[in-house]
Write a protein that holds these residues in place. Structure first.
Motif, PDB file in Angstrom:
ATOM      1  N   SER A 158       0.736  -1.275  -0.125  1.00 31.83           N
ATOM      2  CA  SER A 158       0.053  -0.011   0.134  1.00 31.83           C
ATOM      3  C   SER A 158       1.017   1.347   0.043  1.00 31.83           C
ATOM      4  N   GLY A 159       0.267   2.319  -0.843  1.00 31.38           N
ATOM      5  CA  GLY A 159       1.177   3.557  -0.882  1.00 31.38           C
ATOM      6  C   GLY A 159       0.028   4.768  -0.740  1.00 31.38           C
ATOM      7  N   PRO A 160       0.657   6.098  -0.767  1.00 33.80           N
ATOM      8  CA  PRO A 160      -0.206   7.262  -0.773  1.00 33.80           C
ATOM      9  C   PRO A 160      -0.939   7.359  -2.001  1.00 33.80           C
ATOM     10  N   GLU A 161      -0.537   6.934  -3.252  1.00 34.03           N
ATOM     11  CA  GLU A 161      -1.012   6.933  -4.407  1.00 34.03           C
ATOM     12  C   GLU A 161      -2.199   6.031  -4.793  1.00 34.03           C
ATOM     13  N   ILE A 162      -2.269   5.100  -3.939  1.00 40.27           N
ATOM     14  CA  ILE A 162      -3.449   3.892  -4.073  1.00 40.27           C
ATOM     15  C   ILE A 162      -4.219   3.805  -2.914  1.00 40.27           C
ATOM     16  N   THR A 163      -3.668   4.424  -1.638  1.00 36.98           N
ATOM     17  CA  THR A 163      -4.646   4.194  -0.594  1.00 36.98           C
ATOM     18  C   THR A 163      -6.021   4.809  -0.600  1.00 36.98           C
ATOM     19  N   GLU A 164      -6.903   4.232  -0.204  1.00 30.46           N
ATOM     20  CA  GLU A 164      -8.320   4.979  -0.306  1.00 30.46           C
ATOM     21  C   GLU A 164      -8.128   5.775   0.844  1.00 30.46           C
ATOM     22  N   ALA A 165      -9.171   7.096   0.654  1.00 32.36           N
ATOM     23  CA  ALA A 165      -9.430   8.026   1.680  1.00 32.36           C
ATOM     24  C   ALA A 165     -10.877   8.134   1.777  1.00 32.36           C
ATOM     25  N   LEU A 166     -11.076   8.648   3.112  1.00 35.26           N
ATOM     26  CA  LEU A 166     -12.627   8.646   3.477  1.00 35.26           C
ATOM     27  C   LEU A 166     -13.294   9.946   2.645  1.00 35.26           C
ATOM     28  N   ASP A 167     -14.526   9.964   2.420  1.00 34.93           N
ATOM     29  CA  ASP A 167     -15.107  11.157   1.734  1.00 34.93           C
ATOM     30  C   ASP A 167     -15.285  12.130   2.669  1.00 34.93           C
ATOM     31  N   PRO A 168     -14.992  13.568   2.629  1.00 34.93           N
ATOM     32  CA  PRO A 168     -15.311  14.488   3.431  1.00 34.93           C
ATOM     33  C   PRO A 168     -16.473  14.821   3.807  1.00 34.93           C
ATOM     34  N   SER A 169     -16.802  15.293   5.041  1.00 34.25           N
ATOM     35  CA  SER A 169     -18.181  15.634   5.332  1.00 34.25           C
ATOM     36  C   SER A 169     -18.645  17.209   4.843  1.00 34.25           C
ATOM     37  N   LEU A 170     -19.933  17.546   4.932  1.00 33.65           N
ATOM     38  CA  LEU A 170     -20.559  18.833   4.577  1.00 33.65           C
ATOM     39  C   LEU A 170     -19.887  19.972   4.964  1.00 33.65           C
ATOM     40  N   GLU A 171     -19.589  20.086   6.316  1.00 35.49           N
ATOM     41  CA  GLU A 171     -19.000  21.322   6.937  1.00 35.49           C
ATOM     42  C   GLU A 171     -17.359  21.359   6.356  1.00 35.49           C
ATOM     43  N   GLU A 172     -16.598  19.959   6.198  1.00 35.54           N
ATOM     44  CA  GLU A 172     -15.509  20.234   5.583  1.00 35.54           C
ATOM     45  C   GLU A 172     -15.344  20.696   4.323  1.00 35.54           C
ATOM     46  N   GLU A 173     -16.376  20.413   3.564  1.00 30.98           N
ATOM     47  CA  GLU A 173     -16.290  20.734   2.153  1.00 30.98           C
ATOM     48  C   GLU A 173     -16.671  22.250   1.854  1.00 30.98           C
ATOM     49  N   GLN A 174     -17.634  22.704   2.891  1.00 31.63           N
ATOM     50  CA  GLN A 174     -17.997  24.236   3.122  1.00 31.63           C
ATOM     51  C   GLN A 174     -16.626  25.269   3.399  1.00 31.63           C
ATOM     52  N   ALA A 175     -15.908  24.448   4.611  1.00 33.65           N
ATOM     53  CA  ALA A 175     -14.743  25.258   4.933  1.00 33.65           C
ATOM     54  C   ALA A 175     -13.673  25.198   3.851  1.00 33.65           C
ATOM     55  N   LEU A 176     -13.718  24.230   3.159  1.00 32.87           N
ATOM     56  CA  LEU A 176     -12.492  24.048   2.087  1.00 32.87           C
ATOM     57  C   LEU A 176     -12.976  25.040   0.761  1.00 32.87           C
ATOM     58  N   LYS A 177     -14.226  25.233   0.764  1.00 28.38           N
ATOM     59  CA  LYS A 177     -14.750  26.277  -0.347  1.00 28.38           C
ATOM     60  C   LYS A 177     -14.461  27.396  -0.105  1.00 28.38           C
ATOM     61  N   ALA A 178     -14.778  27.809   1.118  1.00 26.53           N
ATOM     62  CA  ALA A 178     -14.626  29.349   1.723  1.00 26.53           C
ATOM     63  C   ALA A 178     -13.040  29.796   1.720  1.00 26.53           C
ATOM     64  N   ALA A 179     -12.084  28.488   2.000  1.00 27.62           N
ATOM     65  CA  ALA A 179     -10.645  28.975   2.075  1.00 27.62           C
ATOM     66  C   ALA A 179     -10.303  29.088   0.578  1.00 27.62           C
ATOM     67  N   LEU A 180     -10.746  28.309  -0.308  1.00 28.83           N
ATOM     68  CA  LEU A 180     -10.357  28.558  -1.836  1.00 28.83           C
ATOM     69  C   LEU A 180     -10.655  29.815  -2.179  1.00 28.83           C
ATOM     70  N   GLU A 181     -12.014  30.273  -1.835  1.00 27.66           N
ATOM     71  CA  GLU A 181     -12.633  31.670  -2.325  1.00 27.66           C
ATOM     72  C   GLU A 181     -11.555  32.750  -1.470  1.00 27.66           C
ATOM     73  N   GLU A 182     -11.167  32.462  -0.275  1.00 26.49           N
ATOM     74  CA  GLU A 182     -10.443  33.761   0.041  1.00 26.49           C
ATOM     75  C   GLU A 182      -9.231  33.871  -0.455  1.00 26.49           C
ATOM     76  N   GLN A 183      -8.504  32.529  -0.713  1.00 29.87           N
ATOM     77  CA  GLN A 183      -7.256  32.529  -1.540  1.00 29.87           C
ATOM     78  C   GLN A 183      -7.148  33.127  -2.766  1.00 29.87           C
ATOM     79  N   LYS A 184      -8.455  32.921  -3.757  1.00 33.06           N
ATOM     80  CA  LYS A 184      -8.696  33.485  -4.972  1.00 33.06           C
ATOM     81  C   LYS A 184      -8.708  35.217  -4.756  1.00 33.06           C
ATOM     82  N   ALA A 185      -9.456  35.533  -4.019  1.00 36.48           N
ATOM     83  CA  ALA A 185      -9.540  36.994  -3.605  1.00 36.48           C
ATOM     84  C   ALA A 185      -8.365  37.740  -3.156  1.00 36.48           C
ATOM     85  N   ALA A 186      -7.603  37.024  -2.396  1.00 41.29           N
ATOM     86  CA  ALA A 186      -6.370  37.617  -1.955  1.00 41.29           C
ATOM     87  C   ALA A 186      -5.319  37.424  -3.187  1.00 41.29           C
ATOM     88  N   GLN A 187      -5.402  36.611  -4.377  1.00 48.58           N
ATOM     89  CA  GLN A 187      -4.748  36.730  -5.552  1.00 48.58           C
ATOM     90  C   GLN A 187      -5.019  37.545  -6.501  1.00 48.58           C
TER      91      GLN A 187
END
Length: 521
Positions: A477-506
């Motif tokens: 097993s390695g990182p390229e073939i190891t399966e990861a758990l699906d993120p929850s709704l809160e984690e997806e919203q937090a990741l989306k907000a972080a990406l929007e802030e990063q884009k606005a700063a750029q």
């Protein structure tokens, strides 16, 4: 007077006709009539003409009636079938019949037969405390005679009897007179059996050439020994009971002998029964039986020292272990029975030992046929592998039994005299502890080997079956073939907000850089 006698005769004729009609009247129970019954009884009396017929006429009448009613019982009652013992007895009756032979045939039977004196063998086995009994030995003798009459055998003897859970096997060992053994083995090289066109073969070759070629090469298969050599030196026949047809066992292969060494199975008595075991056995019970016979013969077939000798034609250059042929010694005078019962040095092996390779003669599997040289020329030159060392087995033929190795703390052989009370008429008896059921006796110039048992080898104090092989390791097993758990709704919203802030700063950083460039212009 004539006028008075005529009515009287007519009256008698009418009375006889009425009486005959009465006798022809069928019974409501058996559907028989008295007239036909009397006719059958009188016919039986004229055919048999027994003495004092008036005293047995009633019994004959019962026999005639019983014979007619035997197969006409009610259909609700099943006709009893003949017992298995009765059917076997009917087949064994043919062994005791001469088939209507005359005196001329009796003179022809005086010719030498390939059979030994089985009656004498049975008597000596009885003195040794083993055997099948006089009655069964006589049946076996006649059954072997039947086998010799149907097969062109130059030599035939009773090898022994192997017991089974459902039936037993009587084993006969034979050797054909001619090279042609009478039975042609069919080989099926093409499993599909359907011919292919040349165009289809060309298309398949083109497709195969475009695919990657595997570099895996299966291990070479050990070739089996030819007929009349090694483990296939003799031909073996088996039957369930004397009088039943003999069945010829197939030749044995090294793979079957190797697999038989790792399993322990009781025989069932059915040659077509499958062998379910681990490791898997390549064949059915007939192949397993043939492999066990070869193993038992190689370990327990012995003879008195000096009875056989090597031929003078063999050169001195030939290795002693490679000798596989011998001949009887005409100058052999026998060994005293007490000496043979006390010392194992007076007995020798006269059957070749089976090597770990499954053959009596070692074969070099590293040698490749001439057809493979062209393929090797196309490939890259590789370093030659080391030549395997030839396998060396135990001491060669005609080696004393005193050199046999012990089994844990058990000696391989046990010897004794059949009787110590009348030693001058006793025989030397040898028993194998490696294969329980294998016996040998010797008396003067006569000896014989026989086996009565289950066909299993002595396993020591504890028998441990073969363990299955270790399972193969899974893919790392390695990182390229190891399966990861699906993120929850809160984690997806937090990741989306972080990406929007990063884009606005750029975007802000990019706008400031554009104004500075305009001022420089």
């Amino acid at each position: 007077m004539e006028s008075e006698g005529a009515p009287l005769n007519n009256q008698r004729e009418q009375t006889s006709i009425c009486f005959k009609a009465f006798m022809l009247k069928n019974s409501t129970k058996s559907n028989l009539n008295l007239y036909d019954h009397f006719a059958r009884v009188l016919t039986k009396v004229m055919d048999e003409r027994p003495e004092n017929v008036v005293d047995v006429i009633e019994d004959m009448s019962h026999e005639v009636k019983r014979g007619l009613l035997l197969d006409k019982q009610s259909t609700l009652r099943d006709i009893p079938l003949s017992a298995a013992a009765q059917l076997l007895a009917e087949q064994q009756m043919l062994l005791f019949s001469r088939g209507g032979s005359d005196d001329g045939d009796q003179e022809e039977e005086l010719v030498e037969t390939p059979l030994p004196n089985v009656s004498e063998v049975g008597f000596l086995l009885e003195q040794a405390g083993v055997g099948l009994g006089r009655e069964e030995m006589l049946k076996v003798f006649l059954a072997l005679k039947q086998l010799v009459n149907s097969q062109p055998l130059a030599r035939c003897r009773l090898w022994g009897k192997i017991l089974g859970t459902e039936g037993n096997y009587l084993v006969a060992e034979g050797e054909y007179r001619d090279e042609e053994e009478g039975i042609h083995e069919e080989t099926a090289e093409d499993a599909e059996g359907e011919p292919r066109d040349d165009d289809e073969e060309a298309e398949m070759v083109e497709v195969i050439d475009t695919l990657p070629r595997s570099t895996f090469k299966p291990p070479p298969v050990v070739p089996k020994e030819d007929n009349r050599t090694g483990v296939n030196k003799f031909t073996y026949f088996v039957c369930r009971e004397p009088g039943l047809p003999w069945m010829r066992l197939p030749t044995v292969t090294p793979t079957q002998i190797t697999a038989a060494r790792h399993i322990r199975k009781f025989f069932t008595g059915r040659l077509e029964a499958p062998i379910v075991s681990y490791p898997p056995f390549p064949g059915n019970e007939a192949n397993y039986l043939r492999a066990q016979i070869a193993r038992i013969s190689a370990s327990t077939q012995v003879s008195p020292l000096g009875f056989y000798q090597f031929g003078e034609e063999e050169g001195e250059e030939e290795e002693e272990g490679a000798r596989d042929s011998f001949e009887e010694n005409p100058d052999f005078e026998g060994i005293p029975v007490p000496e043979m019962a006390e010392s194992l040095s007076t007995w020798v092996h006269h059957v070749q030992h089976i090597l770990q390779q499954g053959r009596c003669v070692w074969v070099n599997l590293a040698e490749k046929p001439e057809d493979d040289f062209e393929e090797e020329a196309e490939e890259e030159v590789k370093e030659e592998a080391d030549e395997p060392e030839p396998e060396v087995g135990p001491p060669p033929l005609l080696t004393p039994l005193s050199e046999d190795a012990e089994i844990t703390t058990t000696p391989p052989w046990s010897s004794k005299m059949s009787s110590t009370l009348i030693s001058q008429f006793a025989v030397a008896v040898l028993r194998s502890n490696l294969w329980p059921g294998a016996y040998a006796y010797a008396s003067g110039k006569k000896f014989e080997n026989i086996y009565f048992g289950w066909g299993l080898k002595f396993a020591g104090e504890v028998y441990t079956p073969t363990f299955p092989t270790m399972p193969q390791r899974e893919y790392t097993s390695g990182p390229e073939i190891t399966e990861a758990l699906d993120p929850s709704l809160e984690e997806e919203q937090a990741l989306k907000a972080a990406l929007e802030e990063q884009k606005a700063a750029q975007d802000e950083t990019g706008g400031l850089g554009g104004d500075e460039e305009e001022d420089d212009d």
